[in-house]
Design an enzyme around this catalytic site. Structure first.
Site, short mmCIF file in Angstrom:
data_model
loop_
_atom_site.label_atom_id
_atom_site.label_comp_id
_atom_site.label_asym_id
_atom_site.label_seq_id
_atom_site.Cartn_x
_atom_site.Cartn_y
_atom_site.Cartn_z
N GLU A 148 -18.94 -113.93 -3.41
CA GLU A 148 -18.92 -115.49 -3.32
C GLU A 148 -20.41 -115.89 -2.40
O GLU A 148 -21.01 -115.18 -1.98
CB GLU A 148 -17.63 -116.12 -2.77
CG GLU A 148 -17.66 -115.72 -1.21
CD GLU A 148 -16.32 -116.65 -0.82
OE1 GLU A 148 -16.18 -117.64 -1.08
OE2 GLU A 148 -15.54 -115.82 -0.21
N LYS A 179 -10.00 -119.29 5.51
CA LYS A 179 -10.65 -120.31 5.95
C LYS A 179 -10.87 -120.25 7.61
O LYS A 179 -10.39 -121.04 8.27
CB LYS A 179 -10.40 -121.79 5.63
CG LYS A 179 -11.77 -122.43 4.94
CD LYS A 179 -11.56 -123.53 4.24
CE LYS A 179 -12.63 -124.27 3.80
NZ LYS A 179 -13.25 -123.50 2.89
C1 LIG Z 1 -14.16 -123.43 1.50
C2 LIG Z 1 -14.64 -122.24 0.90
C3 LIG Z 1 -14.63 -122.16 -0.46
C4 LIG Z 1 -14.14 -123.00 -1.50
O1 LIG Z 1 -12.74 -123.19 -1.16
P1 LIG Z 1 -12.02 -124.87 -1.74
O2 LIG Z 1 -10.65 -124.64 -1.59
O3 LIG Z 1 -12.14 -124.74 -3.16
O4 LIG Z 1 -12.81 -125.80 -1.09
C5 LIG Z 1 -15.05 -120.77 -1.03
N1 LIG Z 1 -15.39 -119.92 -0.25
C6 LIG Z 1 -15.74 -119.98 1.15
C7 LIG Z 1 -16.17 -118.97 1.82
C8 LIG Z 1 -15.06 -121.18 1.68
O5 LIG Z 1 -15.33 -121.26 2.97
#
Ligand SMILES: *Cc1c(COP(=O)(O)O)cnc(C)c1O
Length: 219
Positions: free
Chosen positions: A101, A65
């Site tokens: 994603e 992240k």
């Molecule tokens: C935050 C995020 C997610 C989802 O992650 P969680 O831990 O479920 O909130 C998926 N993909 C990306 C690119 C993200 O930034």
């Protein structure tokens, strides 16, 4: 009553008075917390598949992240939103044939008893905690859960598609447009996403007993 989540965001920035390139001798670490509301069913999610600009490349930072994951998608996202789409579904950089994603959430595909989500081993997909929780709940309910390479063509055959993330919760996808062709998913009486959503939010809210040790009570 449970009404949403508290998003806790850490931020680390070099904060010394210096312009040179190199590791910062001084950092500021700050955390901010903001409530996020429930978004389930509030908006119909209409995705568009981006087949030119990849979101992440193997060996890069797509799996964590990091701020570097968002600025590259803003242009594509802004263009998609201007056309009326809710968000963008990205494909793998290597072949451009497999789904990875959405810009800030993970994706699941349901076909019969099989609940699949793209495998994260290349480091190009953020392995979200909602994704992990949903996979466990689906397995507990008896679905066959698969982490695999998912060709974009599988979307055409799917019974249901849904997205997961802390901010979006667990949201069913209404339609996906790929190369100008729109696939719409029929709302189902007892959808898999609804079942999973009910259990996930039930555990979060405390109305379903948490047998997994996922929740912590804060006094
Ligand atoms: C935050 C995020 C997610 C989802 O992650 P969680 O831990 O479920 O909130 C998926 N993909 C990306 C690119 C993200 O930034």
């Amino acid at each position: 009553m449970w009404k949403g989540s508290l998003y806790v965001r850490p931020l680390l920035i070099g904060s010394e008075a210096r312009l040179g390139l190199g590791p910062a001798p001084e950092y500021t670490f700050l955390l901010y917390a903001s409530p996020v509301g429930l978004s389930y069913h509030k908006n119909l999610i209409n995705l568009v598949v981006e087949d030119k600009v990849p979101r992440a490349t193997p060996g890069g930072t797509g799996g964590i992240k990091s701020v570097s994951n968002y600025s590259p998608v803003f242009k594509v996202l802004a263009e998609a939103k201007a056309k009326g789409f809710s968000d963008v579904l990205f494909l793998d950089a290597a072949t451009g044939k497999n789904i990875e994603e959405v810009s800030s959430c993970n994706i699941f595909v349901v076909k019969g008893n099989v609940v699949s989500t793209p495998a994260t081993h290349d480091g190009t997909i953020l392995a979200g905690i909602t994704r992990k929780s949903v996979m466990e709940i689906a397995a507990d309910l008896g679905y066959q859960v698969e982490e695999r390479v998912i060709p974009v063509d599988d979307l055409l055959e799917a019974d249901e598609v849904f997205c997961t993330g802390t901010a979006v919760g667990l949201n069913p996808v209404n339609s996906i447009t790929y190369q100008g062709k729109r696939t719409k998913y029929k709302p189902r009486e007892e959808s898999v996403s609804q079942k999973l959503h009910k259990i996930l939010t039930g555990i979060q809210a405390g109305s379903i007993k948490d047998k997994k040790g996922w929740t912590v009570i804060i006094d």
